[in-house]
Scaffold this active site. Structure first.
Site, mmCIF file in Angstrom:
data_model
loop_
_atom_site.group_PDB
_atom_site.id
_atom_site.type_symbol
_atom_site.label_atom_id
_atom_site.label_comp_id
_atom_site.label_asym_id
_atom_site.label_seq_id
_atom_site.Cartn_x
_atom_site.Cartn_y
_atom_site.Cartn_z
ATOM 1 N N THR A 231 0.814 -1.216 0.000
ATOM 2 C CA THR A 231 0.000 0.000 0.000
ATOM 3 C C THR A 231 0.851 1.272 0.000
ATOM 4 O O THR A 231 1.973 1.277 0.525
ATOM 5 C CB THR A 231 -0.890 0.023 1.268
ATOM 6 N N TYR B 254 -1.694 0.442 10.083
ATOM 7 C CA TYR B 254 -1.960 -0.275 8.828
ATOM 8 C C TYR B 254 -0.713 -0.256 7.937
ATOM 9 O O TYR B 254 -0.249 -1.298 7.462
ATOM 10 C CB TYR B 254 -3.149 0.374 8.108
HETATM 11 N N1 LIG Z 1 -8.766 -1.000 -1.352
HETATM 12 C C1 LIG Z 1 -7.673 -0.241 -1.444
HETATM 13 O O1 LIG Z 1 -7.745 0.941 -1.850
HETATM 14 C C2 LIG Z 1 -6.332 -0.825 -1.097
HETATM 15 C C3 LIG Z 1 -5.211 -0.011 -1.245
HETATM 16 C C4 LIG Z 1 -3.956 -0.553 -0.942
HETATM 17 C C5 LIG Z 1 -3.811 -1.868 -0.549
HETATM 18 N N2 LIG Z 1 -4.920 -2.652 -0.402
HETATM 19 C C6 LIG Z 1 -4.730 -4.051 0.010
HETATM 20 O O2 LIG Z 1 -5.360 -4.920 -0.936
HETATM 21 C C7 LIG Z 1 -5.824 -6.101 -0.267
HETATM 22 C C8 LIG Z 1 -7.268 -6.349 -0.652
HETATM 23 O O3 LIG Z 1 -8.044 -5.243 -0.223
HETATM 24 P P1 LIG Z 1 -9.587 -5.099 -0.599
HETATM 25 O O4 LIG Z 1 -9.867 -3.654 -0.786
HETATM 26 O O5 LIG Z 1 -9.941 -6.056 -1.662
HETATM 27 O O6 LIG Z 1 -10.253 -5.514 0.796
HETATM 28 P P2 LIG Z 1 -11.420 -6.560 1.098
HETATM 29 O O7 LIG Z 1 -11.725 -6.402 2.546
HETATM 30 O O8 LIG Z 1 -12.525 -6.428 0.119
HETATM 31 O O9 LIG Z 1 -10.697 -7.943 0.844
HETATM 32 C C9 LIG Z 1 -9.937 -8.632 1.816
HETATM 33 C C10 LIG Z 1 -10.338 -10.099 1.734
HETATM 34 O O10 LIG Z 1 -9.524 -10.862 2.627
HETATM 35 C C11 LIG Z 1 -10.354 -11.705 3.407
HETATM 36 N N3 LIG Z 1 -9.628 -11.918 4.662
HETATM 37 C C12 LIG Z 1 -9.284 -10.978 5.575
HETATM 38 N N4 LIG Z 1 -8.587 -11.546 6.583
HETATM 39 C C13 LIG Z 1 -8.491 -12.876 6.282
HETATM 40 C C14 LIG Z 1 -7.892 -13.984 6.935
HETATM 41 N N5 LIG Z 1 -7.267 -13.849 8.111
HETATM 42 N N6 LIG Z 1 -7.983 -15.199 6.349
HETATM 43 C C15 LIG Z 1 -8.634 -15.360 5.172
HETATM 44 N N7 LIG Z 1 -9.216 -14.343 4.501
HETATM 45 C C16 LIG Z 1 -9.144 -13.117 5.059
HETATM 46 C C17 LIG Z 1 -11.667 -10.973 3.532
HETATM 47 O O11 LIG Z 1 -12.767 -11.819 3.816
HETATM 48 C C18 LIG Z 1 -11.783 -10.339 2.155
HETATM 49 O O12 LIG Z 1 -12.414 -11.196 1.230
HETATM 50 C C19 LIG Z 1 -5.599 -5.870 1.226
HETATM 51 O O13 LIG Z 1 -4.435 -6.575 1.608
HETATM 52 C C20 LIG Z 1 -5.387 -4.368 1.336
HETATM 53 O O14 LIG Z 1 -4.559 -4.030 2.413
HETATM 54 C C21 LIG Z 1 -6.176 -2.160 -0.670
HETATM 55 O O1 LIG Z 2 -16.540 9.261 3.466
HETATM 56 C C1 LIG Z 2 -15.384 9.633 3.201
HETATM 57 C C2 LIG Z 2 -14.361 8.700 2.863
HETATM 58 C C3 LIG Z 2 -13.086 9.185 2.599
HETATM 59 N N1 LIG Z 2 -12.827 10.528 2.649
HETATM 60 C C4 LIG Z 2 -11.470 11.016 2.356
HETATM 61 O O2 LIG Z 2 -11.102 10.541 1.079
HETATM 62 C C5 LIG Z 2 -9.716 10.222 1.025
HETATM 63 C C6 LIG Z 2 -9.564 8.791 0.599
HETATM 64 O O3 LIG Z 2 -10.057 7.948 1.656
HETATM 65 P P1 LIG Z 2 -10.346 6.394 1.459
HETATM 66 O O4 LIG Z 2 -10.959 5.887 2.726
HETATM 67 O O5 LIG Z 2 -11.077 6.174 0.178
HETATM 68 O O6 LIG Z 2 -8.902 5.775 1.255
HETATM 69 P P2 LIG Z 2 -7.570 5.920 2.132
HETATM 70 O O7 LIG Z 2 -6.690 6.896 1.398
HETATM 71 O O8 LIG Z 2 -7.850 6.211 3.562
HETATM 72 O O9 LIG Z 2 -6.995 4.451 2.103
HETATM 73 C C7 LIG Z 2 -6.978 3.619 0.926
HETATM 74 O O10 LIG Z 2 -5.783 3.763 0.252
HETATM 75 C C8 LIG Z 2 -4.645 3.567 1.038
HETATM 76 C C9 LIG Z 2 -3.466 3.738 0.116
HETATM 77 O O11 LIG Z 2 -3.425 5.053 -0.377
HETATM 78 C C10 LIG Z 2 -4.694 2.221 1.774
HETATM 79 O O12 LIG Z 2 -4.032 1.202 1.146
HETATM 80 C C11 LIG Z 2 -6.058 1.752 2.243
HETATM 81 O O13 LIG Z 2 -6.167 0.355 2.372
HETATM 82 C C12 LIG Z 2 -7.151 2.179 1.356
HETATM 83 O O14 LIG Z 2 -8.372 2.022 2.044
HETATM 84 C C13 LIG Z 2 -9.184 10.505 2.435
HETATM 85 O O15 LIG Z 2 -8.622 11.767 2.457
HETATM 86 C C14 LIG Z 2 -10.426 10.496 3.331
HETATM 87 O O16 LIG Z 2 -10.314 11.314 4.451
HETATM 88 C C15 LIG Z 2 -13.806 11.451 2.977
HETATM 89 O O17 LIG Z 2 -13.562 12.640 3.025
HETATM 90 N N2 LIG Z 2 -15.056 10.966 3.241
#
Ligand SMILES: NC(=O)c1ccc[n+]([C@@H]2O[C@H](COP(=O)([O-])OP(=O)(O)OC[C@H]3O[C@@H](n4cnc5c(N)ncnc54)[C@H](O)[C@@H]3O)[C@@H](O)[C@H]2O)c1
Ligand SMILES: O=c1ccn([C@@H]2O[C@H](COP(=O)(O)OP(=O)(O)O[C@H]3O[C@H](CO)[C@H](O)[C@H](O)[C@H]3O)[C@@H](O)[C@H]2O)c(=O)[nH]1
Length: 337
Positions: free
Chosen positions: A121, A145
């Site tokens: 991330t 995180y």
């Molecule tokens: N969504 C983002 O913007 C973002 C940004 C950067 C990194 N990531 C990383 O990408 C990955 C996927 O994120 P996502 O947005 O798809 O989240 P998500 O919550 O939709 O997916 C996570 C999945 O992992 C499963 N899981 C969690 N803990 C587990 C465990 N102990 N054993 C088995 N399964 C487990 C959950 O049930 C879920 O299906 C994560 O590692 C997250 O940190 C996400």
């Molecule tokens: O209801 C909301 C939700 C978000 N935000 C703002 O929007 C921006 C983006 O927030 P998100 O919650 O969409 O995403 P984050 O940047 O907090 O985090 C996401 O991106 C990160 C990497 O940049 C991490 O990996 C993390 O897992 C993933 O959730 C932030 O400034 C947050 O404060 C709002 O103002 N209102």
């Protein structure tokens, strides 16, 4: 390509993992999903792909699956992902993202898995001093995180050097949107991501949306993020796997487009797509949020030949909205029947 490994996708029932599963299947890789369904859902796993319910903490179970399905590669998405929650419950994050990854990596080494791709991330960079952020920028996470993910990166790099595990570390910036063909989207009802929350507010699924922090040192006072479409990110995983299969070694790349939008710009884009104003409220800053995260995103293109196909904010919003409409319509149909 001479080797086509069976790929175990941890977290494959979740948002990004389910899109990666589609990309892998489209590219001809056999896939097995492992998920505890804590935030993921069964329906996110396409028909024909085995879903094994279990927790990555259970390394005996993982070893059994690796041996039973002759797994050659792991894509490790499973984890806990909410930045603000990590500030309140740090040990949940160190357990699920660091300790459980350690067990998984150890199991891979023990069972001879060759390739490991890890969901890292932008949160590992903390509050960078220079922009755009390249992969060699200092890693100083400002929330548990980010720290929990950075430790896993280090374990992987060290294991790669010591044991020859081919390792792909993919640092995602802010992932958004949904499969343009409508096969997948973000299912977590309590998702906290900006675009997801905004389209839910647009559809009346939520009563409104708060802007967390309006006094940041940015052009309009709100946080800046580098949003990447989930399907482009999924394609990057397939390319990363092919890279590891062909070249071996390590790969560490930012996954982003290299340009940022403020929260207000995102909300304006949503309003433009839906054609009316959103119910927006200004609110205090959210714990653990860095003011700006924008990537230098050249390395992924240079090393993998990655060419994004969905890199407009409008398409991210439109596909997220289409998915959310479908989820809302299905819920309505269930209530009626
Ligand atoms: N969504 C983002 O913007 C973002 C940004 C950067 C990194 N990531 C990383 O990408 C990955 C996927 O994120 P996502 O947005 O798809 O989240 P998500 O919550 O939709 O997916 C996570 C999945 O992992 C499963 N899981 C969690 N803990 C587990 C465990 N102990 N054993 C088995 N399964 C487990 C959950 O049930 C879920 O299906 C994560 O590692 C997250 O940190 C996400
Ligand atoms: O209801 C909301 C939700 C978000 N935000 C703002 O929007 C921006 C983006 O927030 P998100 O919650 O969409 O995403 P984050 O940047 O907090 O985090 C996401 O991106 C990160 C990497 O940049 C991490 O990996 C993390 O897992 C993933 O959730 C932030 O400034 C947050 O404060 C709002 O103002 N209102």
């Amino acid at each position: 390509m001479d080797e086509i490994p069976v790929v175990l996708v941890t977290g494959g029932a979740g948002y990004i993992g389910s899109h990666a599963v589609l990309a892998l299947v489209d590219a001809g890789f056999p896939v097995v999903v492992f998920d505890n369904l804590s935030t993921g859902v069964r329906s996110a796993v396409p028909e024909g792909v085995p879903l094994i319910e279990g927790d990555i903490a259970d390394t005996d179970h993982i070893a059994e699956i690796i041996q039973g399905f002759q797994i050659g590669a792991i894509m490790h998405f499973a984890g806990s992902i909410v930045v603000s929650e990590s500030v309140e419950k740090p040990l949940k994050y160190y357990r699920n993202n660091t300790l459980n990854s350690l067990g998984l990596i150890e199991t891979c080494v023990r069972t001879g898995v060759k390739h490991f791709i890890f969901s890292s991330t932008a949160a590992v960079y903390g509050e960078p001093e220079t922009y755009p952020i390249d992969e060699d920028a200092p890693k100083r996470p400002i929330n548990p995180y980010g720290s929990s993910k950075l430790m896993t990166e280090q374990m992987l790099l060290d294991t790669s050097a010591a044991d020859g595990l081919n390792t792909g570390i993919l640092r995602y910036f802010n992932v958004a949107g949904a499969d343009p063909a409508g096969r997948a989207g973000q299912n977590t009802p309590a998702a906290t991501h900006l675009i997801k929350v905004a389209v839910q507010a647009a559809l009346g699924v939520r009563s409104g949306i708060s802007v967390f922090g309006t006094d940041y040192d940015t052009p309009d006072g709100t946080c800046i993020r580098d949003y990447i479409h989930v399907s482009d990110l999924a394609d990057a995983h397939v390319l990363a796997l092919r890279h590891l299969i062909g070249k071996g070694g390590n790969l560490l790349v930012n996954c982003a487009y290299g340009r940022g939008f403020t929260v207000r710009e995102v909300l304006t884009a949503v309003e433009k797509v839906i054609g009316r104003p959103l119910p927006v409220t200004d609110a205090p800053r959210r714990a653990g949020d860095p003011p700006a995260l924008v990537a230098k995103a050249d390395r992924i293109r240079d090393l993998l030949g990655w060419k994004p196909a969905h890199d407009s904010l409008e398409e991210m919003v439109e596909t997220a909205l289409a998915w959310e409409r479908r989820v809302a319509d299905e819920a309505k149909a269930r209530r009626v029947s």
